[in-house]
Design a protein around this motif. Structure first.
Motif, PDB file in Angstrom:
ATOM      1  N   ALA A   1       0.829  -1.203   0.000  1.00 59.01           N
ATOM      2  CA  ALA A   1       0.000   0.000   0.000  1.00 59.01           C
ATOM      3  C   ALA A   1       0.865   1.255   0.000  1.00 59.01           C
ATOM      4  N   ASP A   2       2.081   1.158   0.538  1.00 57.05           N
ATOM      5  CA  ASP A   2       3.002   2.301   0.581  1.00 57.05           C
ATOM      6  C   ASP A   2       4.279   2.057  -0.220  1.00 57.05           C
ATOM      7  N   ASP A   3       4.344   0.947  -0.922  1.00 53.02           N
ATOM      8  CA  ASP A   3       5.558   0.584  -1.670  1.00 53.02           C
ATOM      9  C   ASP A   3       5.122   0.002  -3.011  1.00 53.02           C
ATOM     10  N   GLU A   4       5.067   0.832  -4.024  1.00 53.61           N
ATOM     11  CA  GLU A   4       4.538   0.399  -5.318  1.00 53.61           C
ATOM     12  C   GLU A   4       5.484  -0.528  -6.065  1.00 53.61           C
ATOM     13  N   ASN A   5       6.701  -0.683  -5.561  1.00 57.79           N
ATOM     14  CA  ASN A   5       7.673  -1.558  -6.218  1.00 57.79           C
ATOM     15  C   ASN A   5       7.903  -2.856  -5.451  1.00 57.79           C
ATOM     16  N   LEU A   6       6.982  -3.189  -4.562  1.00 54.61           N
ATOM     17  CA  LEU A   6       7.058  -4.437  -3.805  1.00 54.61           C
ATOM     18  C   LEU A   6       6.073  -5.438  -4.398  1.00 54.61           C
ATOM     19  N   TYR A   7       6.544  -6.666  -4.608  1.00 51.62           N
ATOM     20  CA  TYR A   7       5.745  -7.693  -5.281  1.00 51.62           C
ATOM     21  C   TYR A   7       5.814  -9.005  -4.499  1.00 51.62           C
ATOM     22  N   HIS A   8       4.848  -9.861  -4.775  1.00 50.50           N
ATOM     23  CA  HIS A   8       4.770 -11.173  -4.130  1.00 50.50           C
ATOM     24  C   HIS A   8       4.591 -12.242  -5.192  1.00 50.50           C
ATOM     25  N   LEU A   9       5.251 -13.390  -4.988  1.00 49.55           N
ATOM     26  CA  LEU A   9       5.091 -14.544  -5.870  1.00 49.55           C
ATOM     27  C   LEU A   9       4.928 -15.778  -5.008  1.00 49.55           C
ATOM     28  N   ASP A  10       3.836 -16.489  -5.184  1.00 47.78           N
ATOM     29  CA  ASP A  10       3.619 -17.755  -4.492  1.00 47.78           C
ATOM     30  C   ASP A  10       4.545 -18.794  -5.110  1.00 47.78           C
ATOM     31  N   GLY A  11       5.424 -19.381  -4.291  1.00 44.12           N
ATOM     32  CA  GLY A  11       6.400 -20.333  -4.810  1.00 44.12           C
ATOM     33  C   GLY A  11       5.811 -21.543  -5.481  1.00 44.12           C
ATOM     34  N   ARG A  12       4.548 -21.848  -5.203  1.00 47.71           N
ATOM     35  CA  ARG A  12       3.925 -22.998  -5.865  1.00 47.71           C
ATOM     36  C   ARG A  12       3.649 -22.742  -7.336  1.00 47.71           C
ATOM     37  N   GLU A  13       3.773 -21.480  -7.773  1.00 49.52           N
ATOM     38  CA  GLU A  13       3.714 -21.208  -9.207  1.00 49.52           C
ATOM     39  C   GLU A  13       5.010 -21.633  -9.905  1.00 49.52           C
ATOM     40  N   LEU A  14       6.069 -21.784  -9.133  1.00 48.62           N
ATOM     41  CA  LEU A  14       7.330 -22.276  -9.681  1.00 48.62           C
ATOM     42  C   LEU A  14       7.419 -23.798  -9.631  1.00 48.62           C
ATOM     43  N   TYR A  15       6.864 -24.383  -8.586  1.00 44.16           N
ATOM     44  CA  TYR A  15       6.857 -25.834  -8.410  1.00 44.16           C
ATOM     45  C   TYR A  15       5.714 -26.152  -7.465  1.00 44.16           C
ATOM     46  N   GLY A  16       4.669 -26.823  -8.037  1.00 42.82           N
ATOM     47  CA  GLY A  16       3.470 -27.087  -7.267  1.00 42.82           C
ATOM     48  C   GLY A  16       3.122 -28.555  -7.204  1.00 42.82           C
ATOM     49  N   ARG A  17       1.902 -28.828  -6.807  1.00 41.37           N
ATOM     50  CA  ARG A  17       1.499 -30.213  -6.553  1.00 41.37           C
ATOM     51  C   ARG A  17       1.559 -31.072  -7.816  1.00 41.37           C
ATOM     52  N   ALA A  18       1.135 -30.543  -8.949  1.00 38.79           N
ATOM     53  CA  ALA A  18       1.198 -31.326 -10.186  1.00 38.79           C
ATOM     54  C   ALA A  18       2.646 -31.629 -10.559  1.00 38.79           C
ATOM     55  N   ASP A  19       3.542 -30.683 -10.311  1.00 42.06           N
ATOM     56  CA  ASP A  19       4.958 -30.905 -10.615  1.00 42.06           C
ATOM     57  C   ASP A  19       5.552 -31.977  -9.708  1.00 42.06           C
ATOM     58  N   ALA A  20       5.124 -31.993  -8.451  1.00 44.58           N
ATOM     59  CA  ALA A  20       5.652 -32.986  -7.517  1.00 44.58           C
ATOM     60  C   ALA A  20       5.298 -34.405  -7.946  1.00 44.58           C
TER      61      ALA A  20
END
Length: 388
Positions: free
Chosen positions: A333-352
């Protein structure tokens, strides 16, 4: 074979190296470090000391007409009591950015670790030599990526033509911090760890602070990141905090805030990407600590906590993912250059299901490639946190 008189010996200096934050003069030569001396002085963990001295992402970068080169190094190889022998570390050669060879150095010191007792001992060994011959004629840029998982003292560099530092490529610098998965774990070679692959695909210069067992929100690591020049920054947080059983939920949130606050002191507007853990079935809903299991003659890891302990604040990967998402949403809300990525988008249940983690924790070579390609697609593409 060339005689000694055919070779030009070039002192190995800081301007020939990329990816290291510090160089230590030893009795043999130079030891690259990935944490500065100020951070190392505040560390009392042998695992972290070993990890930061392993030069993941560190490479020699040369401009030369040489068609042959030799690099003398003193490696420190690891051996684990009760586990099969580990292969020698791998050096990758790039010529004008393209893979051109691969090699290893025999000999060196041997560090034997007993994970059941926490003890270790070193047996000294000799300096060895890496050789690359039949390189292309003419001026070219050469990179020698040092083994990502083998402490490497640089002793001497010899070539059959003069060398100079490779010119600055003018690319953005990506500073990344994470666990052994970011360090390289069971990747095939230093240019095929997932951060190195992602950096190559994204066209950026990598500084890899992936520290095996050492992504523990240490203030000295945050200060090292604060003080390291970078255009793009990412922190992958979670798995080590859980498997070390380091803290409870009450401490975790403030520690994350403090870590990000410190980075922002030196990089107030750089894109900063917070990445939560990839899927790891061992710790999804079971707290640590983690313990090795040698039942079948191979190392596997098991979580020894009780899922019911989540009620008292013990951390699991799912708890951490929820908390990181909450923290980034609050701060963004106060940092427009801060981002989040859920690590399961890199390796998730189907990949396992298709690419299970061989020891229960660490990705293999194929999974490093998958994660690197996905990170590049998500972070460096249009609308990604690191979009150009």
């Amino acid at each position: 074979m060339r005689t000694t008189d055919d070779w030009i010996t070039t002192p190995i200096t800081r301007d020939l190296l990329r990816g290291a934050l510090d160089l230590e003069r030893t009795e043999h030569g130079l030891l690259p470090h990935r944490l500065p001396a100020s951070a190392r002085a505040q560390n009392n963990d042998g695992q972290l000391a070993m990890a930061e001295s392993q030069p993941s992402g560190v490479r020699l970068a040369l401009r030369t007409r040489a068609t042959a080169l030799e690099l003398d190094t003193l490696p420190t190889k690891r051996a684990y009591v009760g586990a099969p022998p580990r292969p020698d570390g791998v050096y990758d050669l790039l010529v004008d950015g393209r893979p051109a060879g691969r090699g290893s150095v025999a000999g060196g010191n041997t560090l034997t670790i007993d994970m059941t007792t926490g003890t270790a001992g070193v047996e000294p060994g000799p300096v060895g030599t890496l050789r690359f011959t039949d390189l292309p004629e003419g001026d070219k840029d050469i990179e020698i990526w040092l083994p990502h998982n083998e402490t490497t003292e640089l002793v001497a560099l010899r070539t059959d033509a003069p060398v100079e530092p490779a010119p600055d490529p003018g690319r953005r610098v990506w500073l990344h911090h994470g666990s052994s998965i970011s360090h390289g774990s069971d990747a095939a070679s230093p240019t095929t760890t997932w951060p190195a692959l992602a950096a190559s695909l994204g066209g950026v210069e990598l500084v890899n602070l992936g520290l095996g067992g050492g992504a523990l929100l240490d203030p000295f690591t945050a200060r090292a990141m604060r003080d390291t020049p970078a255009d793009l920054i990412s922190v992958k947080i979670g798995i080590n905090v859980v498997n070390a059983d380091l803290m409870r939920l009450r401490a975790f949130g403030p520690a994350v805030h403090g870590f990000l606050d410190t980075i922002r002191e030196g990089h107030p507007t750089a894109p900063l990407l917070v990445v939560s853990p990839i899927l790891c079935p061992v710790h999804e809903d079971t707290p640590g600590p983690l313990a090795p299991d040698f039942a079948d003659g191979h190392v596997r890891f098991v979580a020894t906590g009780d899922p019911a302990e989540r009620a008292s604040g013990k951390l699991t990967l799912n708890v951490i993912r929820d908390e990181l998402s909450r923290i980034v949403t609050q701060r963004a809300a106060d940092d427009e250059n801060l981002y989040h990525l859920d690590g399961r988008e890199l390796y998730g249940r189907a990949d396992a299901a298709d690419l299970p983690l061989p020891d229960g924790i660490h990705p293999d070579a194929a999974t490093h490639r998958l994660i690197g390609e996905r990170f590049a697609k998500l972070a460096f593409a249009d609308r990604g946190a690191f979009a150009g």
